[in-house]
Enzyme design. Structure first.
Site, short mmCIF file in Angstrom:
data_model
loop_
_atom_site.label_atom_id
_atom_site.label_comp_id
_atom_site.label_asym_id
_atom_site.label_seq_id
_atom_site.Cartn_x
_atom_site.Cartn_y
_atom_site.Cartn_z
N TYR A 1 8.11 1.83 -7.34
CA TYR A 1 6.99 0.45 -7.26
C TYR A 1 6.90 0.47 -9.34
CZ TYR A 1 6.84 0.92 -2.42
OH TYR A 1 6.83 1.24 -1.16
N GLU B 1 0.58 -1.31 0.26
CA GLU B 1 0.07 0.21 -0.15
C GLU B 1 0.96 1.30 -0.41
OE1 GLU B 1 -1.20 -1.81 3.29
OE2 GLU B 1 -3.18 -2.43 2.03
C1 LIG Z 1 10.40 5.98 -1.55
C2 LIG Z 1 11.59 6.05 -1.06
C3 LIG Z 1 11.88 5.06 -0.42
C4 LIG Z 1 12.42 5.18 -2.71
O1 LIG Z 1 14.44 5.52 -2.07
P1 LIG Z 1 15.83 5.71 -3.23
O2 LIG Z 1 16.33 4.88 -2.21
O3 LIG Z 1 15.07 7.39 -2.69
O4 LIG Z 1 15.05 5.29 -4.43
P2 LIG Z 1 16.01 4.57 -5.70
O5 LIG Z 1 16.94 5.95 -5.36
O6 LIG Z 1 16.76 3.71 -5.36
O7 LIG Z 1 14.82 5.20 -6.77
C5 LIG Z 1 14.43 4.19 -7.40
C6 LIG Z 1 12.95 4.77 -8.75
O8 LIG Z 1 12.02 5.45 -8.24
C7 LIG Z 1 12.83 6.95 -8.41
N1 LIG Z 1 12.34 8.30 -6.93
C8 LIG Z 1 12.86 7.81 -6.50
N2 LIG Z 1 12.20 9.05 -5.97
C9 LIG Z 1 11.97 10.15 -6.89
C10 LIG Z 1 11.75 11.14 -6.38
N3 LIG Z 1 11.66 11.91 -5.29
N4 LIG Z 1 11.08 11.72 -7.59
C11 LIG Z 1 10.67 11.39 -8.74
N5 LIG Z 1 11.03 10.03 -8.32
C12 LIG Z 1 12.19 9.63 -8.01
C13 LIG Z 1 14.22 6.73 -8.81
O9 LIG Z 1 14.05 8.19 -10.19
C14 LIG Z 1 13.38 5.22 -9.78
O10 LIG Z 1 13.25 5.30 -10.46
P3 LIG Z 1 14.68 4.89 -12.01
O11 LIG Z 1 14.69 2.75 -11.35
O12 LIG Z 1 13.36 4.88 -13.19
O13 LIG Z 1 15.16 5.45 -12.11
C15 LIG Z 1 12.63 7.03 -0.45
O14 LIG Z 1 11.90 8.08 -0.88
C16 LIG Z 1 11.50 6.77 1.38
O15 LIG Z 1 12.58 6.39 1.37
N6 LIG Z 1 10.73 8.00 1.82
C17 LIG Z 1 9.95 8.17 2.12
C18 LIG Z 1 9.50 6.59 2.63
C19 LIG Z 1 8.70 6.48 2.35
O16 LIG Z 1 7.37 6.72 1.66
N7 LIG Z 1 8.44 4.67 1.79
C20 LIG Z 1 7.32 4.28 1.22
C21 LIG Z 1 6.54 3.94 1.87
S1 LIG Z 1 4.88 2.65 0.52
#
Ligand SMILES: CC(C)(COP(=O)(O)OP(=O)(O)OC[C@H]1O[C@@H](n2cnc3c(N)ncnc32)[C@H](O)[C@@H]1OP(=O)(O)O)[C@@H](O)C(=O)NCCC(=O)NCCS
Length: 166
Positions: free
Chosen positions: A137, A125
């Site tokens: 995702y 979710e």
């Molecule tokens: C969501 C989260 C885990 C992503 O982790 P991350 O290490 O920054 O992600 P990655 O660097 O591995 O990026 C993975 C993909 O997502 C995209 N992405 C990640 N953050 C992004 C952002 N802020 N805006 C747009 N795209 C984004 C990347 O561009 C990448 O896409 P690609 O594979 O097509 O290049 C991180 O932003 C986070 O911890 N957020 C807060 C907690 C949260 O919301 N968790 C999810 C709950 S459902």
């Protein structure tokens, strides 16, 4: 993908090679404080520390952490494995470590573990407004399968249910 992650394909969706020096391993007791600190930085309604502690020995849950070459915790993921389904219950990366492929690395690990467990489908979710997580995702082959109205608190928001078949 930002930062140091390299991408290959498994024929269905992207798979990340590890950002330099980052590895994923099972969480241990000593990781809990750092996991909870990232949780509190990442969510308006964070899980309690005890909630993470309970997962350490849970037979149907796995908690994985990503650590850098200095052993610093950069992120974590929690997933449930039940019958032929897996559910990603939590995933977060430290704000200073985001956009470097760590989240993708953790997600890829969960997808591999789910396949090894025998799961046919992985669910999760996500807040409708959480663009970063939705991008992550979608890049890994998840599709929106439904919606739970007002599922989240602080702030109130609908959840999208996302699903990936393995
Ligand atoms: C969501 C989260 C885990 C992503 O982790 P991350 O290490 O920054 O992600 P990655 O660097 O591995 O990026 C993975 C993909 O997502 C995209 N992405 C990640 N953050 C992004 C952002 N802020 N805006 C747009 N795209 C984004 C990347 O561009 C990448 O896409 P690609 O594979 O097509 O290049 C991180 O932003 C986070 O911890 N957020 C807060 C907690 C949260 O919301 N968790 C999810 C709950 S459902």
């Amino acid at each position: 993908m930002g930062g140091g992650a390299r991408q290959v394909t498994d024929g269905r969706s992207k798979v990340s090679a590890a950002p330099d020096g980052v590895l994923v391993r099972a969480a241990v007791e000593a990781d809990l404080a750092a996991i909870h600190a990232i949780e509190c930085e990442s969510f308006g309604d964070p899980w309690a520390l005890e909630g993470f502690r309970d997962l350490l020995d849970h037979p149907r849950a796995k908690m994985e952490v990503a650590v850098n070459a200095d052993g610093e915790l950069m992120g974590y993921a929690v997933a449930w494995y039940v019958a032929d389904e897996s559910e990603i219950a939590n995933i977060a990366v430290a704000p200073s470590a985001r956009l470097k492929g760590v989240g993708a690395l953790l997600l890829d690990r969960i997808l591999r573990a789910a396949a090894e467990f025998g799961a046919q489908t992985v669910f999760l979710e996500v807040r409708e407004s959480n663009e970063a997580a939705r991008k992550l995702y979608e890049a890994r082959g998840f599709e929106v399968a439904g919606k739970r109205t007002k599922y989240y608190r602080k702030p109130d928001e609908d959840a999208l249910i996302m699903r990936r078949k393995l």
